[in-house]
Design an enzyme around this catalytic site. Structure first.
Site, PDB file in Angstrom:
ATOM      1  N   GLU A 199       0.843  -1.194   0.000  1.00 57.20           N
ATOM      2  CA  GLU A 199       0.000   0.000   0.000  1.00 57.20           C
ATOM      3  C   GLU A 199       0.879   1.246   0.000  1.00 57.20           C
ATOM      4  O   GLU A 199       2.070   1.184   0.324  1.00 57.20           O
ATOM      5  CB  GLU A 199      -0.876   0.046   1.261  1.00 57.20           C
ATOM      6  CG  GLU A 199      -1.722  -1.176   1.516  1.00 57.20           C
ATOM      7  CD  GLU A 199      -2.323  -1.161   2.916  1.00 57.20           C
ATOM      8  OE1 GLU A 199      -1.961  -0.254   3.717  1.00 57.20           O
ATOM      9  OE2 GLU A 199      -3.136  -2.033   3.228  1.00 57.20           O
ATOM     10  N   LYS A 201       2.267   4.537   1.708  1.00 63.96           N
ATOM     11  CA  LYS A 201       2.459   5.028   3.077  1.00 63.96           C
ATOM     12  C   LYS A 201       1.919   6.449   3.102  1.00 63.96           C
ATOM     13  O   LYS A 201       2.516   7.360   2.547  1.00 63.96           O
ATOM     14  CB  LYS A 201       3.939   5.002   3.461  1.00 63.96           C
ATOM     15  CG  LYS A 201       4.175   5.372   4.928  1.00 63.96           C
ATOM     16  CD  LYS A 201       5.640   5.302   5.281  1.00 63.96           C
ATOM     17  CE  LYS A 201       5.829   5.501   6.784  1.00 63.96           C
ATOM     18  NZ  LYS A 201       5.279   6.782   7.263  1.00 63.96           N
ATOM     19  N   ARG A 206      -3.052   8.899  11.652  1.00 59.21           N
ATOM     20  CA  ARG A 206      -3.632   7.563  11.871  1.00 59.21           C
ATOM     21  C   ARG A 206      -4.909   7.715  12.680  1.00 59.21           C
ATOM     22  O   ARG A 206      -4.968   8.481  13.654  1.00 59.21           O
ATOM     23  CB  ARG A 206      -2.615   6.696  12.605  1.00 59.21           C
ATOM     24  CG  ARG A 206      -3.039   5.233  12.804  1.00 59.21           C
ATOM     25  CD  ARG A 206      -2.892   4.445  11.537  1.00 59.21           C
ATOM     26  NE  ARG A 206      -3.159   3.022  11.740  1.00 59.21           N
ATOM     27  CZ  ARG A 206      -2.243   2.129  12.096  1.00 59.21           C
ATOM     28  NH1 ARG A 206      -0.985   2.517  12.321  1.00 59.21           N
ATOM     29  NH2 ARG A 206      -2.564   0.855  12.216  1.00 59.21           N
ATOM     30  N   ARG A 222      -3.954   7.744  17.334  1.00 62.43           N
ATOM     31  CA  ARG A 222      -3.130   6.648  17.859  1.00 62.43           C
ATOM     32  C   ARG A 222      -3.032   6.690  19.367  1.00 62.43           C
ATOM     33  O   ARG A 222      -2.896   5.669  20.029  1.00 62.43           O
ATOM     34  CB  ARG A 222      -1.720   6.738  17.256  1.00 62.43           C
ATOM     35  CG  ARG A 222      -1.453   5.754  16.157  1.00 62.43           C
ATOM     36  CD  ARG A 222      -0.060   5.896  15.639  1.00 62.43           C
ATOM     37  NE  ARG A 222       0.943   5.560  16.632  1.00 62.43           N
ATOM     38  CZ  ARG A 222       2.250   5.582  16.406  1.00 62.43           C
ATOM     39  NH1 ARG A 222       2.702   5.961  15.237  1.00 62.43           N
ATOM     40  NH2 ARG A 222       3.103   5.255  17.343  1.00 62.43           N
ATOM     41  N   GLU A 251      -6.068   6.181   7.643  1.00 65.79           N
ATOM     42  CA  GLU A 251      -5.273   7.402   7.737  1.00 65.79           C
ATOM     43  C   GLU A 251      -6.097   8.558   7.191  1.00 65.79           C
ATOM     44  O   GLU A 251      -6.697   8.462   6.114  1.00 65.79           O
ATOM     45  CB  GLU A 251      -3.991   7.246   6.913  1.00 65.79           C
ATOM     46  CG  GLU A 251      -2.943   8.302   7.192  1.00 65.79           C
ATOM     47  CD  GLU A 251      -1.871   7.829   8.159  1.00 65.79           C
ATOM     48  OE1 GLU A 251      -0.921   8.593   8.403  1.00 65.79           O
ATOM     49  OE2 GLU A 251      -1.985   6.702   8.667  1.00 65.79           O
ATOM     50  N   PHE A 292      -7.693   1.199   5.522  1.00 68.69           N
ATOM     51  CA  PHE A 292      -6.911   0.062   5.045  1.00 68.69           C
ATOM     52  C   PHE A 292      -7.134  -1.201   5.879  1.00 68.69           C
ATOM     53  O   PHE A 292      -6.547  -2.242   5.591  1.00 68.69           O
ATOM     54  CB  PHE A 292      -5.420   0.380   4.971  1.00 68.69           C
ATOM     55  CG  PHE A 292      -4.836   1.057   6.181  1.00 68.69           C
ATOM     56  CD1 PHE A 292      -4.685   0.378   7.380  1.00 68.69           C
ATOM     57  CD2 PHE A 292      -4.415   2.370   6.112  1.00 68.69           C
ATOM     58  CE1 PHE A 292      -4.138   0.988   8.481  1.00 68.69           C
ATOM     59  CE2 PHE A 292      -3.863   3.003   7.212  1.00 68.69           C
ATOM     60  CZ  PHE A 292      -3.713   2.307   8.404  1.00 68.69           C
TER      61      PHE A 292
END
Length: 789
Positions: A199, A201, A206, A222, A251, A292
């Site tokens: 994938e 980045k 996040r 996070r 994300e 994702f």
């Protein structure tokens, strides 16, 4: 824009003008093909609240049927005038920026001012390519549902629950407020491997997104901080998905104009604390959630399941386009994706094992992050004092070169070794000056900045460059005392977009080899299957294409120049002022094959170094001579080149002959490569005068194998290894090992249906060709000695 399966299927284009939605019904849907006209029937205005309606309008009501939000976004008039003026005049030209539609269209009234009939014309969309967007992307950008699913009463949530239970998911809720997201370990370099997903980045924030059965949505960082108030449009969009409860991992990224997610835009959103502010900035700084992974759907804990299963469920839960979208991945081809990301200015990629469960907290070797390593030589233009043991040097101020001036690139505060900390403070102190010797741009200067006279150069590693020219995540590597200010790196151009690439297949059923029953689809399937083998021979080379749009029995012609209508995502290069195709990725290869290209003729040199070929070729052309004679000549060439330690390889031409390619070290010119081929050719002809010849005329060649050395030179091409030839049987120019080259070899057995399996079983015997091996000039001296001077 609604898709509406009423009495007849149509698309409703709705533009906010004042406090209402001006509406047109487009029976055939919008087209992105430039110049295409669609009938658009003006209907009654609708209230703004109707913009996000999805569902079933009951029978007996006006417009009964299924409705989805097919696309949504923002628009502006092309001439800058108020849209009401264009509406009244009967011509409204707009630029749409939606999740699916991006470009310029014009709405033109047809006939008198009272006419309800208008035309919707694509004036700045995309060139004709593949099937219509309405068919390629039927899902709602909000719920991921299609009108067919709504009409048939498909329950997506129940479908997801059943798929999760079939895969072995246990009952259980995931608390997004307390769960730790799974983290990726660092990996030195890209790789390609079966059983792995790759994938982008993303350069964003996040986020874990939780929707509850009461339709409330929470977004957590996070560190478990609540982000919903910062991104209310994402919370609203997540609530529209067709599942009552779920937890997503993804994300949040801000999509800039260049297509690469710029982190600085997100900082503008994150820096605003008042609740109304993000809603106001939502249009100016649009954000999306790239999902994702999925941890739970409707009480099914998916974390123990393999990633491949979780991705399958996620793909059915979120749409491919929209404010909450599925984060696409590719399988196996990590190196290819890494190259594309590096070229586009992206941060890197993430590799994930397809069988991995979701393990929160610690970094796992089943998820690997692979960053693009970038370095630059920058002028040192100042410093900031530090604290404690770093009191004299906290950070260096560095600058790019731009023309005759320096442009501030930010501060570098890490990476200093003991030697740098010992010597730099005194050198910098001796260079102090009162004012900056650089352009500050928009980046703020640090407090307590001490300016110095430019002269010292630092090598710095960094992740990315912001739009203002500032470095992200810079690390000091070393002083470059061998570099001058004039040799510092220039401020890089804005990152190129990571273009959306399409695997185009138009009319795959068309017969290209009527006698053999092979279709255009068979040709596309072959090139897709053989891409890992043929890719290295195409990636960096100008290509000349043999086009046969009506198959091998139709008229064929060569395509050298790239036409202007080619999409931006197709890889091309320019050599000597001529634009060529060069297939750096599978999608570009499939694009040119879809044009009807059968053979791919490759230069011997790369476009980055067009003066120095990678190989010299001897083309053994039998023209009616038994194949056994061709083999005998090739074997004699093999013996001669093996004796002088010149690496060389053989492949079938795809016709009746063989190609022998001599690997070069990259320092021979085209003229020297041709001379080498001629020397070898003359030596072999001298040994086999009854079997081989150098003259090209058919009279001189009677009964002999023609050793052709004329395919060496600037712009000369040969059929690339694994290229298909436009001949009966769809033969393929196939690399062969020297030990299998014998009179019993049957080249006609190498065709589009057999070569992929042969390559998977045996590998590519010609792969070392591109390694630039050996010292060719020393081998030439040995060759001269063998031939008696």
């Amino acid at each position: 824009m609604h898709q509406h399966a009423g009495r007849r299927m149509h698309w409703d284009v709705r533009l906010q003008i004042g406090s209402v939605l001006a509406s047109w019904a487009v029976p055939r849907g919008p087209s992105v093909r430039r110049g295409t006209r669609r009938l658009a029937v003006r209907t009654e205005d609708h209230p703004l609240e109707y913009a996000d309606f999805e569902g079933l309008i009951p029978e007996g009501r006006c417009g009964a049927g299924a409705v989805i939000v097919w696309d949504r976004g923002i628009y502006r008039t092309a001439d800058g005038r108020p849209p009401r003026a264009g509406l009244e005049e009967g011509k409204l030209e707009v630029e749409l920026q939606g999740y699916k539609l991006a470009g310029r269209w014009v709405l033109v009234r047809s006939g008198k001012s009272a006419s309800r009939n208008w035309l919707l014309i694509a004036t700045g969309g995309q060139p004709a390519n593949g099937k219509e967007l309405r068919d390629a992307q039927p899902e709602s950008v909000l719920s991921a549902r299609t009108v067919e699913e709504l009409r048939r009463g498909v329950d997506r949530e129940q479908e997801l629950i059943e798929r999760a239970r079939q895969a072995g998911a246990a009952c259980g809720r995931v608390d997004a407020a307390t769960v730790d997201p799974m983290l990726a370990a660092a990996c030195e370099g890209p790789f390609s491997r079966p059983g792995w997903f790759f994938e982008l980045k993303y350069d964003g924030v996040r986020a874990l997104v939780e929707k509850n059965s009461d339709a409330t949505v929470h977004i957590y960082s996070r560190t478990h901080a609540e982000l919903g108030r910062k991104f209310p449009e994402l919370a609203w969009a997540a609530a529209q998905l067709a599942c009552r409860r779920f937890v997503l991992d993804g994300e949040i990224v801000a999509l800039g104009e260049q297509g690469v997610p710029p982190f600085e835009l997100l900082q503008r959103r994150l820096g605003q604390s008042a609740t109304p502010a993000p809603a106001r900035t939502g249009a100016a700084v649009p954000v999306v959630l790239c999902a994702f992974d999925v941890l739970e759907v409707s009480g099914c804990d998916l974390r123990p399941l393999p990633l491949a299963v979780r991705k399958e469920i996620l793909r059915r839960l979120v749409p491919p386009r929209g404010p909450v979208r599925f984060a696409e991945h590719i399988e196996e081809r990590g190196e290819e994706l890494f190259r594309a990301v590096a070229e586009a200015g992206g941060e890197g990629i993430v590799a994930k094992r397809a069988s991995s469960p979701y393990r929160g907290g610690a970094r796992s070797r089943e998820w690997l992050k692979i960053k693009v390593g970038r370095t630059a030589d920058l002028a040192i233009v100042g410093f900031v004092r530090g604290k404690g043991r770093r009191g004299e040097l906290g950070a260096l101020m560095v600058a790019w070169r731009r023309g005759g001036e320096l442009v501030y690139a930010g501060n570098v505060g890490t990476g200093f070794d003991a030697q740098a900390l010992a010597c730099l403070p005194s050198e910098l102190a001796a260079r102090r000056r009162a004012t900056p010797a650089f352009q500050t741009g928009t980046a703020p200067l640090p407090r307590g900045a001490v300016f110095v006279e430019p002269g010292l150069v630092a090598e710095v590693r960094y992740a990315q460059v912001t739009s203002s020219g500032a470095l992200r995540e810079p690390v000091f590597l070393r002083l470059r005392r061998d570099k001058t200010l004039e040799e510092c790196d220039s401020l890089p151009a804005p990152a190129r977009p990571i273009a959306a690439r399409m695997r185009v297949r138009s009319r795959p059923e068309k017969l290209f080899w009527p006698a053999d029953g092979y279709t255009k689809g068979d040709l596309l399937d072959y090139y897709e299957a053989i891409w890992p083998a043929i890719g290295p021979y195409l990636r960096d080379r100008p290509l000349v294409l043999g086009r046969f749009p009506d198959g091998v029995e139709g008229k064929g012609f060569f395509r050298k120049r790239v036409p202007a209508c080619v999409p931006a995502w197709v890889s091309t290069c320019e050599v000597g002022g001529v634009p060529y195709f060069t297939c750096r990725d599978l999608e570009s290869l499939l694009y040119v094959v879809n044009l009807g290209c059968i053979p791919l003729h490759a230069w011997s040199a790369r476009y980055s170094d067009p003066e120095h070929p990678d190989w010299a070729v001897l083309d053994l052309d039998p023209h009616g001579v038994p194949f056994a004679s061709v083999v005998a000549v090739a074997q004699r060439i093999h013996s001669l080149l093996e004796a002088v330690q010149l690496p060389h390889f053989a492949k079938t031409s795809g016709q009746e002959g063989l190609h022998v390619l001599i690997a070069l070290s990259g320092d021979l010119s085209h003229r020297e490569a041709r001379m080498l081929a001629e020397i070898v050719g003359r030596a072999v002809v001298a040994e086999l005068p009854e079997m081989a010849t150098l003259p090209r005329t058919l009279r001189a060649r009677a009964g002999k194998v023609y050793v052709d050395c004329l395919q060496n030179g600037w712009g000369k091409t040969i059929a690339a290894p694994y290229s298909v030839r436009p001949l009966p049987g769809a033969p393929v120019s196939t690399p062969v090992a020297w030990e299998e080259l014998s009179p019993r070899l049957e080249p006609q057995r190498f065709h589009i249906k057999t070569v992929p399996e042969r390559w998977r079983r045996r590998g590519d015997p010609m792969a070392p060709l591109l390694g630039r091996v050996g010292n060719v000039r020393e081998a030439l001296q040995r060759l001269a000695a063998c031939l008696g001077g």
